[in-house]
Design a protein around this motif. Sequence first.
Motif, PDB file in Angstrom:
ATOM      1  N   ARG A 508      -5.282 -35.015  32.329  1.00 18.41           N
ATOM      2  CA  ARG A 508      -4.444 -35.046  31.140  1.00 18.41           C
ATOM      3  C   ARG A 508      -2.959 -35.126  31.467  1.00 18.41           C
ATOM      4  O   ARG A 508      -2.168 -35.621  30.656  1.00 18.41           O
ATOM      5  CB  ARG A 508      -4.722 -33.821  30.273  1.00 18.41           C
ATOM      6  CG  ARG A 508      -6.048 -33.885  29.534  1.00 18.41           C
ATOM      7  CD  ARG A 508      -6.295 -32.605  28.758  1.00 18.41           C
ATOM      8  NE  ARG A 508      -7.529 -32.707  27.971  1.00 18.41           N
ATOM      9  CZ  ARG A 508      -8.048 -31.693  27.284  1.00 18.41           C
ATOM     10  NH1 ARG A 508      -7.452 -30.500  27.309  1.00 18.41           N
ATOM     11  NH2 ARG A 508      -9.169 -31.860  26.598  1.00 18.41           N
ATOM     12  N   ASN A 509      -2.601 -34.636  32.649  1.00 19.52           N
ATOM     13  CA  ASN A 509      -1.187 -34.606  33.007  1.00 19.52           C
ATOM     14  C   ASN A 509      -0.791 -35.700  33.995  1.00 19.52           C
ATOM     15  O   ASN A 509       0.314 -36.243  33.899  1.00 19.52           O
ATOM     16  CB  ASN A 509      -0.827 -33.236  33.602  1.00 19.52           C
ATOM     17  CG  ASN A 509      -0.845 -32.126  32.570  1.00 19.52           C
ATOM     18  OD1 ASN A 509       0.121 -31.934  31.838  1.00 19.52           O
ATOM     19  ND2 ASN A 509      -1.953 -31.399  32.493  1.00 19.52           N
ATOM     20  N   ILE A 510      -1.674 -36.030  34.931  1.00 16.84           N
ATOM     21  CA  ILE A 510      -1.349 -37.053  35.924  1.00 16.84           C
ATOM     22  C   ILE A 510      -1.658 -38.448  35.396  1.00 16.84           C
ATOM     23  O   ILE A 510      -0.965 -39.415  35.729  1.00 16.84           O
ATOM     24  CB  ILE A 510      -2.122 -36.799  37.241  1.00 16.84           C
ATOM     25  CG1 ILE A 510      -1.845 -35.379  37.756  1.00 16.84           C
ATOM     26  CG2 ILE A 510      -1.754 -37.811  38.309  1.00 16.84           C
ATOM     27  CD1 ILE A 510      -0.408 -35.116  38.086  1.00 16.84           C
ATOM     28  N   ARG A 511      -2.717 -38.584  34.595  1.00 13.72           N
ATOM     29  CA  ARG A 511      -3.131 -39.852  33.976  1.00 13.72           C
ATOM     30  C   ARG A 511      -3.518 -40.909  34.999  1.00 13.72           C
ATOM     31  O   ARG A 511      -3.377 -42.109  34.754  1.00 13.72           O
ATOM     32  CB  ARG A 511      -2.031 -40.418  33.063  1.00 13.72           C
ATOM     33  CG  ARG A 511      -1.428 -39.425  32.093  1.00 13.72           C
ATOM     34  CD  ARG A 511      -2.446 -38.883  31.137  1.00 13.72           C
ATOM     35  NE  ARG A 511      -3.046 -39.900  30.299  1.00 13.72           N
ATOM     36  CZ  ARG A 511      -4.059 -39.673  29.480  1.00 13.72           C
ATOM     37  NH1 ARG A 511      -4.598 -38.453  29.411  1.00 13.72           N
ATOM     38  NH2 ARG A 511      -4.550 -40.648  28.744  1.00 13.72           N
ATOM     39  N   SER A 512      -3.967 -40.491  36.153  1.00 11.28           N
ATOM     40  CA  SER A 512      -4.438 -41.441  37.164  1.00 11.28           C
ATOM     41  C   SER A 512      -5.560 -40.787  37.956  1.00 11.28           C
ATOM     42  O   SER A 512      -5.674 -39.553  37.994  1.00 11.28           O
ATOM     43  CB  SER A 512      -3.305 -41.873  38.101  1.00 11.28           C
ATOM     44  OG  SER A 512      -2.849 -40.780  38.866  1.00 11.28           O
ATOM     45  N   PHE A 513      -6.361 -41.640  38.593  1.00 14.72           N
ATOM     46  CA  PHE A 513      -7.538 -41.162  39.284  1.00 14.72           C
ATOM     47  C   PHE A 513      -7.810 -42.090  40.447  1.00 14.72           C
ATOM     48  O   PHE A 513      -7.673 -43.317  40.321  1.00 14.72           O
ATOM     49  CB  PHE A 513      -8.722 -41.172  38.311  1.00 14.72           C
ATOM     50  CG  PHE A 513      -9.767 -40.137  38.609  1.00 14.72           C
ATOM     51  CD1 PHE A 513      -9.413 -38.865  39.001  1.00 14.72           C
ATOM     52  CD2 PHE A 513     -11.116 -40.439  38.477  1.00 14.72           C
ATOM     53  CE1 PHE A 513     -10.367 -37.900  39.249  1.00 14.72           C
ATOM     54  CE2 PHE A 513     -12.076 -39.480  38.718  1.00 14.72           C
ATOM     55  CZ  PHE A 513     -11.699 -38.204  39.107  1.00 14.72           C
TER      56      PHE A 513
END
Length: 699
Positions: A508-513
């Motif tokens: 939810r905070n980094i928005r990357s994976f």
Amino acid sequence: MGVVYAGIGTCPLYVFSSFTLNEPTEEDYLSIFSIVFWTFTSISLIKYCFIILKLDDQGEGGTFALYSVLCKHVNISRYGRTPKKTTILQTKKGSVQDRTIHFMERNNTIQIFLFALTMMGACMVIGDGIITPAISVLSAVDGLRNASSALNQSSIVIITSVLLIALFLLQRFGTRRVGFLFSPIVVTWFVTTAAIGVYNVIVHNPTIFKALSPHYIVRFFMRRGTEGWRALAGTVLCITSSEAIYADLGHFTRLSMQVGFISLAYPSNILTYAGQAAYLTKHLDNENVFYNFIPKPVYWPMFAVATLAAIVASQCLISACFSLVKQSVALDLFPKVRLIHTSENHEGQIYSPEVNYFLMTLCVLVVLGLRSVDNLGHAYGVAVIMVMFITTCFATIAMVTVWNVWLPWAVLFFVVYASVEGVYISAVMSKIPQGGWLPFLVAVFIGLIMYTWVYGREKHHAYEKENRVREQDLQTLLNASVKRVPGVCIFYCDFDDEIPPLMRHYLRNIRSFHKVVVFTTVTYCKVPKVPHSERFKFSNFDGYPGLFRCTALYGYAEERSLRWRTFFEGLVDNLKLQMQFAIFESSRRSSDGLPASRASSEDVDTREEQAGTSAQNDQYLGPLQDMESLQRAITERPVLVIGRTRLITTTSGLGNWLRKSFLDIIYRFLYSNSTSVAASLKLSIPPANLMEISMLYEV
């Protein structure tokens, strides 16, 4: 001999000097010998050597082992990682065994009470473990004052402190090496004290063994009354290390411990007590009786042996404390401390630097504070006799529920030992104002640590369970707004059966994976070493490419300070093997589809187009896509993600002040300073490869 029985073997140093009688007579000492004989025989020999040692938990002994055995057979597990019920007992409906099991499983109060008793017993063993080294070494060194008036009490205290520090520094070499060094000393001690005992019996009172008749005990209490009852606070010292015999079970086999006790420790102690009693029937002053009953020609050799044996005697309780801490850490009832397994053959042979130095510090402070054997004698034995009573209660429950012993036998066992130990408890309670408060104070301190840890972990686990990321939630989290970036991410988890709420917080905070994410947990097994080929166990998330679960298995004798590079390379290599096996299996199941050579010659984009046209091809190409993603990902910089969680209490008011103190102050300190696999990985990883995510758990 070098680890277990030195403690109980050196009890003759102080037993007959630890009670006071007004104008004692020959018959009084005959009665005291009778009390010592029957106490030592009934509790140390019959109860512990023949009965309690059978109640082991996969080779481990002690209070936690007893509780663990009950948990595996009766559904009473409530806290930490205490074992769940794994054995279904075949009980006859309506029998005592069946009714007892159902009563315990339905009654929450009983379950809480048993768990509280377990924690109290473990804390008290550690509390008395601090007194044992102090009184053993001080009693032996005190013999110098008998031979030289130039030495004052301060000199004795300093010499004792130096010897204790040396003993604790030796612990790092492990139980096996320490035991090999110590066992010749202890065997020499048993042989020489028994020989001196026989000499005193022959010279002073050859009829001393007539005192084995129990009528001497009855006449003693009829004659001495309350004074005789107070004397029990001294005679109880003959069994003070009996509980440590059970706690040390993990270091050796049951049979070796039984043979050692029956063949040498038991007869030697009885002969030594007999010799001391024979000497006292002719010399009625019991002050410093051990050194007084030694013949003058062998005084100095025996002083040397006694000093060495007393140093070794401390090993008994030190090893027991290591075992108890190990068991409590495994059950998640104590903060994680560093545990070093010192033997590949015995899982129970361990060493903990933090516990060792904690015991050493308190032990030296006790010697410097109390200074004399008399003061230490008041403090000694108070906690252990209560642990013996707790062990009796648990053993009785196990007889009824686990062994299905005929009820009259179980009742007889409880009545006999609860009565004897209850009388001793009442006697040692009189010593609390004179120093008996000390082991209780240490037990309360250890209990506070354990209670805070258990309470905090319960709140921690409850929050994670309620807010964990389920597999069906991944679809919502991995939506179009989350960007998949190249690379491998090792997401460390405490538990292998769930994705922590940190994952949701992260996305939810980094928005990357990352393209490849491995949720990794480290587990230690009850084997010395795990073969490299079996180190990592993988499973994937159906429908989510690039997501894997991994459980890394390590043996108990393997180094627990993991190195990042070795760990990462091993994980990737095993993941590749897992994928190759999946490709082979997929190819075999899809033998009617496209040939494997054709599929493998296409690039990834072509495969992805083909994947949408055929269900069979999708099943076949999935592992290939994962392999291609992994090959590309390992060319990028890998990242280790570790969570840093903190519990905070959101409620206010005076009633929650204590709760906030436990969670916001004490638990936070214990959690941040506990040793973990994640911490060892964090120390060895380059800073550029590490990401720490902080999250507040509102409880």
